[in-house]
Design a protein around this motif. Structure first.
Motif, mmCIF file in Angstrom:
data_model
loop_
_atom_site.group_PDB
_atom_site.id
_atom_site.type_symbol
_atom_site.label_atom_id
_atom_site.label_comp_id
_atom_site.label_asym_id
_atom_site.label_seq_id
_atom_site.Cartn_x
_atom_site.Cartn_y
_atom_site.Cartn_z
ATOM 1 N N GLY A 169 -2.607 -19.694 -18.391
ATOM 2 C CA GLY A 169 -2.166 -20.548 -17.293
ATOM 3 C C GLY A 169 -2.214 -22.004 -17.683
ATOM 4 O O GLY A 169 -1.896 -22.374 -18.810
ATOM 5 N N LEU A 170 -2.662 -22.833 -16.752
ATOM 6 C CA LEU A 170 -2.689 -24.276 -16.925
ATOM 7 C C LEU A 170 -4.119 -24.708 -17.247
ATOM 8 O O LEU A 170 -5.059 -24.319 -16.559
ATOM 9 N N GLU A 191 2.534 -27.116 -8.766
ATOM 10 C CA GLU A 191 3.535 -26.248 -8.131
ATOM 11 C C GLU A 191 4.139 -25.291 -9.155
ATOM 12 O O GLU A 191 4.387 -24.117 -8.855
ATOM 13 N N ALA A 192 4.383 -25.782 -10.367
ATOM 14 C CA ALA A 192 4.998 -24.945 -11.403
ATOM 15 C C ALA A 192 4.114 -23.765 -11.770
ATOM 16 O O ALA A 192 4.616 -22.711 -12.182
ATOM 17 N N PHE A 193 2.782 -23.927 -11.612
ATOM 18 C CA PHE A 193 1.855 -22.855 -11.983
ATOM 19 C C PHE A 193 1.192 -22.237 -10.753
ATOM 20 O O PHE A 193 0.174 -21.548 -10.882
ATOM 21 N N ARG A 194 1.776 -22.470 -9.594
ATOM 22 C CA ARG A 194 1.224 -21.873 -8.378
ATOM 23 C C ARG A 194 1.181 -20.358 -8.518
ATOM 24 O O ARG A 194 2.140 -19.724 -8.953
ATOM 25 N N GLY A 195 0.065 -19.769 -8.140
ATOM 26 C CA GLY A 195 -0.094 -18.330 -8.255
ATOM 27 C C GLY A 195 -0.663 -17.887 -9.582
ATOM 28 O O GLY A 195 -1.064 -16.728 -9.738
ATOM 29 N N GLY A 196 -0.698 -18.791 -10.552
ATOM 30 C CA GLY A 196 -1.309 -18.494 -11.840
ATOM 31 C C GLY A 196 -2.670 -19.149 -11.947
ATOM 32 O O GLY A 196 -3.181 -19.748 -10.993
ATOM 33 N N HIS A 197 -3.267 -19.058 -13.124
ATOM 34 C CA HIS A 197 -4.592 -19.644 -13.304
ATOM 35 C C HIS A 197 -4.469 -21.135 -13.582
ATOM 36 O O HIS A 197 -3.663 -21.563 -14.406
ATOM 37 N N VAL A 198 -5.317 -21.931 -12.904
ATOM 38 C CA VAL A 198 -5.401 -23.365 -13.169
ATOM 39 C C VAL A 198 -6.869 -23.722 -13.374
ATOM 40 O O VAL A 198 -7.701 -23.502 -12.495
ATOM 41 N N ASP A 199 -7.167 -24.258 -14.550
ATOM 42 C CA ASP A 199 -8.514 -24.693 -14.889
ATOM 43 C C ASP A 199 -8.807 -26.047 -14.272
ATOM 44 O O ASP A 199 -7.931 -26.911 -14.221
ATOM 45 N N GLY A 200 -10.057 -26.246 -13.865
ATOM 46 C CA GLY A 200 -10.455 -27.524 -13.304
ATOM 47 C C GLY A 200 -11.211 -28.398 -14.280
ATOM 48 O O GLY A 200 -11.609 -27.972 -15.373
ATOM 49 N N ILE A 218 -6.991 -24.774 -7.797
ATOM 50 C CA ILE A 218 -7.806 -24.844 -9.014
ATOM 51 C C ILE A 218 -8.995 -23.906 -8.845
ATOM 52 O O ILE A 218 -9.637 -23.881 -7.800
ATOM 53 N N ARG A 219 -9.289 -23.122 -9.887
ATOM 54 C CA ARG A 219 -10.225 -22.015 -9.706
ATOM 55 C C ARG A 219 -11.452 -22.048 -10.612
ATOM 56 O O ARG A 219 -12.374 -21.267 -10.415
ATOM 57 N N THR A 220 -11.490 -22.908 -11.622
ATOM 58 C CA THR A 220 -12.662 -22.970 -12.492
ATOM 59 C C THR A 220 -13.051 -24.428 -12.696
ATOM 60 O O THR A 220 -12.267 -25.334 -12.457
ATOM 61 N N GLU A 221 -14.263 -24.642 -13.191
ATOM 62 C CA GLU A 221 -14.767 -26.002 -13.370
ATOM 63 C C GLU A 221 -15.887 -25.978 -14.407
ATOM 64 O O GLU A 221 -16.810 -25.172 -14.318
ATOM 65 N N GLY A 237 -15.770 -21.626 -3.948
ATOM 66 C CA GLY A 237 -14.784 -20.731 -4.531
ATOM 67 C C GLY A 237 -14.439 -20.970 -5.977
ATOM 68 O O GLY A 237 -13.619 -20.236 -6.544
ATOM 69 N N LEU A 238 -15.029 -21.969 -6.593
ATOM 70 C CA LEU A 238 -14.775 -22.215 -8.007
ATOM 71 C C LEU A 238 -15.735 -21.377 -8.849
ATOM 72 O O LEU A 238 -16.889 -21.177 -8.481
ATOM 73 N N THR A 239 -15.249 -20.880 -9.971
ATOM 74 C CA THR A 239 -16.142 -20.290 -10.963
ATOM 75 C C THR A 239 -16.585 -21.411 -11.885
ATOM 76 O O THR A 239 -15.748 -22.107 -12.479
ATOM 77 N N VAL A 240 -17.881 -21.633 -11.984
ATOM 78 C CA VAL A 240 -18.402 -22.700 -12.833
ATOM 79 C C VAL A 240 -18.671 -22.152 -14.226
ATOM 80 O O VAL A 240 -19.337 -21.120 -14.389
#
Length: 568
Positions: A169-170, A191-200, A218-221, A237-240
């Motif tokens: 993903g991103l 928006e281009a990566f909506r629904g995919g993985h986005v790293d924080g 954004i799902r990780t940090e 909701g973030l995975t650290v």
């Protein structure tokens, strides 16, 4: 064995014990990631897939477990291969024997130098490595507009790579002020990566601002540096990703919140770890050992290193040693020591012959050093005695924003070793302009000479720290001659250097040679009085303009809290 059966049919038959497995790892104690129990069993493998556990099997090939503990292969959830200072194939050879069977990399460093060519290079490498090297596409090239990079990438540059099977993903969205401000470029990429993985990537972000950032999908940090910050982020909701690299060492601060209950929300990453530390300490095996020594329950540590990591990044085929899962497993003698003795990657026993069978790759981007030659006069900083000073915090990339009174001679502000203050300059190396950023830094312990690096996050201009303008200019110019890397100068000569000719970031030599070279560079730095454990990694983060509080780019000293350049 019939050769015309479909692989699925073979897996089903071998799992039932109806025919011999391709591979049996015999007589191990399997770490049960559900209960934490150690269960005596064989592990049956068909091709690259585990097909049997909790039973006894016959196999065409056998690895004798001899009672060792079997744990799932480790997953490094965020790293930059470039920061290991070796090429992806050498990184593979360096860390896979430490049990790292999957690594999720962001080619952000190389992308800032050569643009999308970095994606092509890393994806080609990922098709050759023994480990499963996955790629997150770099989201912020450059990280901000307050520095000069070698490339600028928009959403349209990333989208052609999104469907590649090695792309997740991103990558880390470090421009969190841009996200919160609704910057059009940031929103277009999200928006281009909506629904995919986005790293924080959001250091110190808390409260309602954190809510807004997470609401962007954004799902990780991996930038949490205190237990309180990490706990808030996983509750939202973030995975650290608990980071322990060569400079950023957050494990001790975050270990208190990693237990069996929280382990589904926490994993491990290294971000930046060099071959010398890997040789002396290890890689993710070191993080697991250290976590357990800090009081983390072994079940929680091994879950974080495998199952949680796999699920956080959508890798549903791995993370456990169980039927139907990818055959990535690590044999160790004890949970606490995590001393890796054998590694199986996709059903293959890892050895030198396996590495030797990989298709070779030619070096690329060996002409990336386009900086003009400079003189000592180019580095003179004129101004008042009261100056902003970057305060280095050992073990952190967060810096202090200090203001100190420095000596002035003939209108030129000078470094002051008595206050542990050296000069720091950033010289652009991509051939776009003649900028030079000038400032001061405290915390290196430097008494004389200069050190320079073409590794300077994130745009990778040349960063030089010294007490002597002539030595600083000499070190900078030497990097142009050797294609980038590290240089130490003193008394009119270069006394040590480590060439990194691949994009000015990576060596084309084996990782063992790079580790020895880093040892020599460390010795040369200590001879200048430097007290930091790894000054060349520390210098690389001085120009990082998205980490609080005070940094420097080729455009000058930068107040990161306000995202504003300070007056010269």
């Amino acid at each position: 064995m019939s050769t015309d059966r479909a692989p699925l049919s073979r897996r089903i038959l071998q799992g039932q014990g109806a025919e011999p497995a391709d591979l049996v790892v015999r007589d191990v104690r399997l770490l049960d990631l559900v209960t934490g129990a150690l269960v005596e069993t064989d592990i049956a493998v068909c091709g690259d897939t585990v097909v049997g556990t909790y039973g006894r099997y016959e196999g065409a090939r056998v690895i004798e477990g001899r009672g060792r503990i079997a744990v799932p292969g480790f997953i490094d959830t965020h790293l930059h291969v470039e920061s290991s200072m070796v090429t992806p194939l050498e990184f593979d050879r360096c860390v896979l024997p430490h049990g790292v069977t999957t690594a999720i990399c962001d080619p952000h460093e190389m992308a800032n130098v050569v643009g999308v060519e970095a994606f092509r290079y890393f994806l080609a490498a990922a098709e050759r490595t023994v480990m499963d090297l996955r790629v997150n596409l770099s989201s912020c090239v450059p990280a901000t507009a307050l520095e000069t990079s070698g490339a600028v990438l928009g959403a349209e540059d990333l989208l052609p790579f999104r469907a590649h099977p090695k792309v997740i993903g991103l990558a880390e969205f470090m421009n969190f002020p841009g996200v919160l401000a609704g910057d059009p470029d940031c929103l277009q990429k999200l928006e281009a990566f909506r629904g995919g993985h986005v790293d924080g990537h959001a250091p110190l972000l808390r409260g309602l601002a954190l809510n807004g950032y997470a609401a962007a999908g954004i799902r990780t940090e991996h930038e949490a540096t205190t237990a309180e910050e990490a706990l808030e982020k996983i509750r939202k909701g973030l995975t650290v990703l608990i980071r322990e690299g060569s400079v950023c060492k957050d494990l001790a601060a975050l270990a208190p919140i990693l237990d069996v209950a929280t382990s589904p929300f926490l994993c491990f990453c290294t971000d930046d770890r060099n071959p010398l530390e890997i040789a002396h300490e290890g890689h993710l095996d070191f993080l697991i050992r250290k976590a357990i020594a800090l009081g983390v329950p072994p079940l929680a540590a091994y879950r974080a290193a495998s199952l949680t990591a796999a699920r956080a990044f959508g890798l549903a085929d791995r993370g456990m040693i169980a039927p139907g899962y990818r055959a990535d497993l690590v044999l160790i003698d004890a949970l606490e020591s995590c001393n890796v003795s054998d590694v199986v990657s996709a059903g293959r026993l890892v050895d030198e012959a396996l590495f030797a069978a990989r298709p070779p790759m030619a070096s690329v981007a060996t002409d990336s050093m386009k900086a003009r030659r400079i003189t000592a006069a180019d580095l003179v900083l004129r101004g008042e005695a009261s100056q902003p000073v970057i305060g280095v915090i050992p073990g952190k990339i967060i810096t202090e924003h200090l203001r100190l009174t420095l000596p002035v001679r003939d209108g030129a502000v000078l470094p002051d070793p008595a206050q542990d203050v050296a000069k720091v300059c950033v010289v652009p190396r991509h051939g776009h302009n003649g900028n030079i950023g000038r400032g001061f830094v405290r915390g290196f312990g430097m008494r004389r000479g200069a050190i320079a690096s073409s590794v300077g996050h994130d745009s990778h201009n040349i960063c030089v720290v010294g007490t002597d303008d002539a030595a600083m200019a000499l070190a900078v110019n030497r990097l142009g001659e050797i294609g980038g890397g590290f240089a130490v100068a003193e008394d009119g000569k270069v006394v040590a250097e480590l060439p990194l000719p691949v994009a000015g970031l990576m060596s084309d030599r084996p990782f063992e040679e790079v580790a020895r070279g880093l040892e020599r560079m460390g010795e040369a730095g200590r001879a200048l009085g430097i007290t930091l454990a790894d000054p060349f990694l520390q210098i690389a983060f001085l120009p990082l303009p998205v980490i609080p509080h005070l940094k420097i780019t080729d455009r000058g000293m930068l107040d990161v809290d306000r995202m504003a350049l300070l007056p010269p």
